[in-house]
Scaffold this motif. Sequence first.
Motif, PDB file in Angstrom:
ATOM      1  N   GLU A   1       9.165  -5.610   2.399  1.00 45.26           N
ATOM      2  CA  GLU A   1      10.210  -4.549   2.941  1.00 45.26           C
ATOM      3  C   GLU A   1       9.767  -2.962   2.463  1.00 45.26           C
ATOM      4  O   GLU A   1       9.631  -2.812   1.083  1.00 45.26           O
ATOM      5  CB  GLU A   1      11.749  -4.545   2.552  1.00 45.26           C
ATOM      6  CG  GLU A   1      12.423  -5.625   3.586  1.00 45.26           C
ATOM      7  CD  GLU A   1      12.193  -5.573   5.167  1.00 45.26           C
ATOM      8  OE1 GLU A   1      12.335  -4.554   5.410  1.00 45.26           O
ATOM      9  OE2 GLU A   1      11.816  -6.436   5.677  1.00 45.26           O
ATOM     10  N   PRO A   2       9.851  -1.986   3.265  1.00 50.39           N
ATOM     11  CA  PRO A   2       9.378  -0.610   2.762  1.00 50.39           C
ATOM     12  C   PRO A   2      10.292  -0.189   1.700  1.00 50.39           C
ATOM     13  O   PRO A   2       9.913   0.474   0.842  1.00 50.39           O
ATOM     14  CB  PRO A   2       9.580   0.283   3.869  1.00 50.39           C
ATOM     15  CG  PRO A   2       9.343  -0.727   5.185  1.00 50.39           C
ATOM     16  CD  PRO A   2       9.756  -2.154   4.698  1.00 50.39           C
ATOM     17  N   LYS A   3      11.652  -0.546   1.771  1.00 47.33           N
ATOM     18  CA  LYS A   3      12.597  -0.105   0.574  1.00 47.33           C
ATOM     19  C   LYS A   3      11.958  -0.828  -0.864  1.00 47.33           C
ATOM     20  O   LYS A   3      12.234  -0.055  -1.784  1.00 47.33           O
ATOM     21  CB  LYS A   3      13.720  -0.426   0.871  1.00 47.33           C
ATOM     22  CG  LYS A   3      14.199  -1.865   0.873  1.00 47.33           C
ATOM     23  CD  LYS A   3      15.699  -2.226   1.060  1.00 47.33           C
ATOM     24  CE  LYS A   3      15.908  -3.807   1.160  1.00 47.33           C
ATOM     25  NZ  LYS A   3      17.260  -3.877   1.390  1.00 47.33           N
TER      26      LYS A   3
ATOM     27  N   LEU B   1       7.559   1.028  -0.957  1.00 52.23           N
ATOM     28  CA  LEU B   1       7.234   2.220  -0.846  1.00 52.23           C
ATOM     29  C   LEU B   1       7.383   2.857  -2.360  1.00 52.23           C
ATOM     30  O   LEU B   1       6.610   3.689  -2.639  1.00 52.23           O
ATOM     31  CB  LEU B   1       8.192   2.857   0.226  1.00 52.23           C
ATOM     32  CG  LEU B   1       7.331   3.103   1.560  1.00 52.23           C
ATOM     33  CD1 LEU B   1       8.085   3.472   2.578  1.00 52.23           C
ATOM     34  CD2 LEU B   1       6.100   3.972   1.383  1.00 52.23           C
TER      35      LEU B   1
ATOM     36  N   THR C   1       1.303   5.282   2.717  1.00 51.99           N
ATOM     37  CA  THR C   1       2.697   5.355   2.634  1.00 51.99           C
ATOM     38  C   THR C   1       3.296   5.239   4.161  1.00 51.99           C
ATOM     39  O   THR C   1       4.347   4.313   4.492  1.00 51.99           O
ATOM     40  CB  THR C   1       3.122   6.656   2.200  1.00 51.99           C
ATOM     41  OG1 THR C   1       2.741   7.807   2.863  1.00 51.99           O
ATOM     42  CG2 THR C   1       2.891   7.030   0.815  1.00 51.99           C
ATOM     43  N   TRP C   2       2.551   5.891   4.929  1.00 55.05           N
ATOM     44  CA  TRP C   2       3.057   5.678   6.512  1.00 55.05           C
ATOM     45  C   TRP C   2       2.712   4.078   6.849  1.00 55.05           C
ATOM     46  O   TRP C   2       3.749   3.469   7.693  1.00 55.05           O
ATOM     47  CB  TRP C   2       2.439   6.505   7.415  1.00 55.05           C
ATOM     48  CG  TRP C   2       2.711   6.336   8.845  1.00 55.05           C
ATOM     49  CD1 TRP C   2       3.652   6.898   9.464  1.00 55.05           C
ATOM     50  CD2 TRP C   2       1.848   5.469   9.865  1.00 55.05           C
ATOM     51  NE1 TRP C   2       3.467   6.446  10.848  1.00 55.05           N
ATOM     52  CE2 TRP C   2       2.659   5.389  11.206  1.00 55.05           C
ATOM     53  CE3 TRP C   2       0.652   4.844   9.746  1.00 55.05           C
ATOM     54  CZ2 TRP C   2       2.412   4.888  12.306  1.00 55.05           C
ATOM     55  CZ3 TRP C   2       0.356   4.287  10.939  1.00 55.05           C
ATOM     56  CH2 TRP C   2       0.916   4.220  12.163  1.00 55.05           C
TER      57      TRP C   2
ATOM     58  N   LEU D   1       2.724   1.520   4.958  1.00 56.97           N
ATOM     59  CA  LEU D   1       3.959   0.698   4.350  1.00 56.97           C
ATOM     60  C   LEU D   1       4.967   0.761   5.221  1.00 56.97           C
ATOM     61  O   LEU D   1       5.884  -0.161   5.159  1.00 56.97           O
ATOM     62  CB  LEU D   1       4.012   0.945   2.758  1.00 56.97           C
ATOM     63  CG  LEU D   1       2.818   0.655   1.801  1.00 56.97           C
ATOM     64  CD1 LEU D   1       2.886   1.324   0.545  1.00 56.97           C
ATOM     65  CD2 LEU D   1       2.444  -1.024   1.767  1.00 56.97           C
ATOM     66  N   TYR D   2       5.480   1.869   5.316  1.00 56.25           N
ATOM     67  CA  TYR D   2       6.798   1.980   6.316  1.00 56.25           C
ATOM     68  C   TYR D   2       6.675   1.252   7.458  1.00 56.25           C
ATOM     69  O   TYR D   2       7.758   0.572   7.800  1.00 56.25           O
ATOM     70  CB  TYR D   2       6.943   3.507   6.447  1.00 56.25           C
ATOM     71  CG  TYR D   2       8.194   3.906   7.395  1.00 56.25           C
ATOM     72  CD1 TYR D   2       9.460   3.838   6.814  1.00 56.25           C
ATOM     73  CD2 TYR D   2       8.026   4.172   8.668  1.00 56.25           C
ATOM     74  CE1 TYR D   2      10.728   3.956   7.436  1.00 56.25           C
ATOM     75  CE2 TYR D   2       9.212   4.347   9.450  1.00 56.25           C
ATOM     76  CZ  TYR D   2      10.462   4.536   8.843  1.00 56.25           C
ATOM     77  OH  TYR D   2      11.512   4.544   9.508  1.00 56.25           O
ATOM     78  N   LYS D   3       5.510   1.132   8.182  1.00 55.47           N
ATOM     79  CA  LYS D   3       5.526   0.323   9.264  1.00 55.47           C
ATOM     80  C   LYS D   3       4.889  -0.886   9.382  1.00 55.47           C
ATOM     81  O   LYS D   3       4.812  -1.683  10.144  1.00 55.47           O
ATOM     82  CB  LYS D   3       4.290   0.864  10.469  1.00 55.47           C
ATOM     83  CG  LYS D   3       4.736   2.483  10.919  1.00 55.47           C
ATOM     84  CD  LYS D   3       5.732   2.299  11.910  1.00 55.47           C
ATOM     85  CE  LYS D   3       6.024   3.585  12.614  1.00 55.47           C
ATOM     86  NZ  LYS D   3       7.160   3.600  13.602  1.00 55.47           N
ATOM     87  N   LYS D   4       4.839  -1.346   7.948  1.00 50.81           N
ATOM     88  CA  LYS D   4       4.399  -2.827   7.510  1.00 50.81           C
ATOM     89  C   LYS D   4       2.979  -3.389   8.136  1.00 50.81           C
ATOM     90  O   LYS D   4       2.922  -4.220   8.652  1.00 50.81           O
ATOM     91  CB  LYS D   4       5.409  -3.860   8.151  1.00 50.81           C
ATOM     92  CG  LYS D   4       6.865  -3.659   7.402  1.00 50.81           C
ATOM     93  CD  LYS D   4       7.674  -4.849   7.901  1.00 50.81           C
ATOM     94  CE  LYS D   4       9.315  -4.615   7.051  1.00 50.81           C
ATOM     95  NZ  LYS D   4      10.094  -5.771   7.577  1.00 50.81           N
TER      96      LYS D   4
END
Length: 199
Positions: A40-42, A45, A100-101, A103-106
Amino acid sequence: MILPLIGYIKIGLPPVIIVGGSAILALFLWYFIYLKRPVEPKVMLPLFVFTVAGLQIHIIEEYLSGFGPAMSRLFNIPWSERSFLMVFALVGPTIYTLTTWGLYKKIPLAGFVACFIFIGPGVAEFTHFIFPLISPQLEPGNISSISREIKGVHIDAMPNYYYKTTGEYYFAGMYTAILPMIPGIYAICRLIRKRSDRP
């Protein structure tokens, strides 16, 4: 296979071993922990951002203390200040920003880059504490900085950080090497623990 070959031709074997070894370990971490079930991004990230922030501070010290030229003198490789800045101060941050983007979008590739950063700066930075003990291949007994052409590339102001010559235990970037290591190693432990918690 192509990137390590280009790295070997352009820079030399020691950096390729450090970076290539980190990439191989990152591949295992990524495959077994991130690829099939992206974290999960949380979780991912903050670990990545703190590691990269530590890395960027570390790169400032490396630049100010002549890391590229110091490595050139240590291993007789053509690593100019310009190529150091191009890779670590310009291309690297662009990749980190896109990661970072991702990872946010997996996005799986972003997971690999993150794993590489956790292992490279997270673990491989310990080499900074070994480098002062290695006798430079170029004029190890000369305490002064030297300039020389190596494999067709002119390298200016190569400092000597050899402990037996300087009497000081230091190598370019050593003081801040721990900054990316702390979050990077923590990230690896956290990801491994998270995998073991999964059903």
